[in-house]
Design an enzyme around this catalytic site. Structure first.
Site, short mmCIF file in Angstrom:
data_model
loop_
_atom_site.label_atom_id
_atom_site.label_comp_id
_atom_site.label_asym_id
_atom_site.label_seq_id
_atom_site.Cartn_x
_atom_site.Cartn_y
_atom_site.Cartn_z
N LYS A 193 0.84 4.36 -2.80
CA LYS A 193 0.35 5.49 -2.41
C LYS A 193 1.77 6.64 -2.47
O LYS A 193 1.56 7.83 -3.00
CB LYS A 193 0.09 5.71 -0.80
CG LYS A 193 -1.27 5.02 -0.66
CD LYS A 193 -2.52 5.66 -1.51
CE LYS A 193 -3.82 5.46 -0.90
NZ LYS A 193 -4.77 5.85 -1.47
N TYR B 138 0.77 -1.24 0.12
CA TYR B 138 -0.14 -0.18 0.03
C TYR B 138 0.77 1.09 0.11
O TYR B 138 0.52 2.23 -0.77
CB TYR B 138 -0.95 0.04 1.27
CG TYR B 138 -1.61 1.21 1.55
CD1 TYR B 138 -2.93 1.63 0.94
CD2 TYR B 138 -1.14 1.88 2.52
CE1 TYR B 138 -3.46 2.56 1.24
CE2 TYR B 138 -2.16 3.13 2.96
CZ TYR B 138 -3.30 3.34 2.33
OH TYR B 138 -3.99 4.40 2.67
#
Length: 258
Positions: free
Chosen positions: A154, A150
């Site tokens: 991001k 993640y």
């Protein structure tokens, strides 16, 4: 009387992940500022009760379906004045929990899907000569707090936003990033139900002594979409109760001896 630069009257704004905890606050805040909101999510039921002018439905993990749904909406209604790319997903993970499938899934929804979403929008904004995009990233893109796949996705959003800012700024398109820390959404409810003491471990890391609210994330996003931020592009704005400013726990435990 001159209109406030923070208002969005007459503007159409696409908000993705509109049915989620942050998404619903984004819709409410943008509506209060006068925007006509187009809500996007995976299922129509997630958008029930929201004050939106229409829905766009797609699963952002599917790049082709995402691009097709957005392209069709633009063809039918014209391009949006601003876009908030808010979709994001992860589980609480560390490197020992990541494999090829986890890595691919998290990059697909958090980064690849965001590209498929915004690429046709940017082309239409360039043709019109103006537009603003805000990507909802995470403090995980700035420093490591777990969730490695993640976090990589991001962080990719930040690089992508900077590319848009640099290469499309001369054509009137701005792109910025909001990087929230822990946000007190309903997603925390099951974690706190399982471990009511969890906040005792989380909050000492935050200089403000609390998590941020979805409305605080929405207000920062509204600013970056508005004419009040007309000279701002390619920036990252943490909304994180001070988490990325420094290590409060280190100060308290090592220097103050608390």
């Amino acid at each position: 009387m001159t209109q406030s630069p923070f208002r969005l009257d007459g503007n159409t704004v696409l908000i993705t992940g509109a049915g989620g905890g942050i998404g619903r606050s984004l819709v409410a805040v943008f509506r209060e500022a006068g925007a006509e909101v187009v809500g996007a999510d995976r299922e129509a039921g997630l958008l029930d009760g929201l004050p939106i002018v229409r829905q766009v439905l797609f699963d952002q993990a599917d790049m082709a379906a995402t691009r097709a749904a957005i392209s069709a909406d633009i063809a039918a209604h014209g391009v949006y004045d601003a876009v908030v790319a808010n979709v994001g997903f992860t589980r609480a993970e560390h490197l020992g929990m990541v494999d090829d499938a986890v890595w691919a899934a998290e990059l697909n929804i958090n980064l690849n899907g965001a590209y498929a979403l915004t690429d046709p929008i940017i082309a239409a904004m360039v043709e019109r000569g103006r537009g603003a995009l805000v990507f909802i990233s995470s403090v995980n893109a700035i420093a490591h707090f777990g969730n490695p796949a993640y976090s990589a996705a991001k962080a990719g959003l930040i690089a992508y936003a900077k590319a848009i800012a640099v290469e499309r700024g001369g054509e009137g398109v701005r792109a910025n990033v909001v990087a929230p820390g822990s946000v007190r959404t309903p997603a925390w409810d099951h974690r706190l139900a399982a471990d009511p003491s969890l906040l005792d471990n989380v909050l000492p890391h935050y200089p403000l002594g609390r998590m941020v609210s979805p409305v605080e994330v929405a207000h920062a996003t509204l600013f970056l979409c508005s004419d009040a931020a007309s000279g701002i592009t390619g920036t990252v704005l943490p909304v994180d109760a001070g988490l990325t400013a420094g290590n409060l726990r280190f100060v308290n435990e090592v220097l103050r001896g608390k």
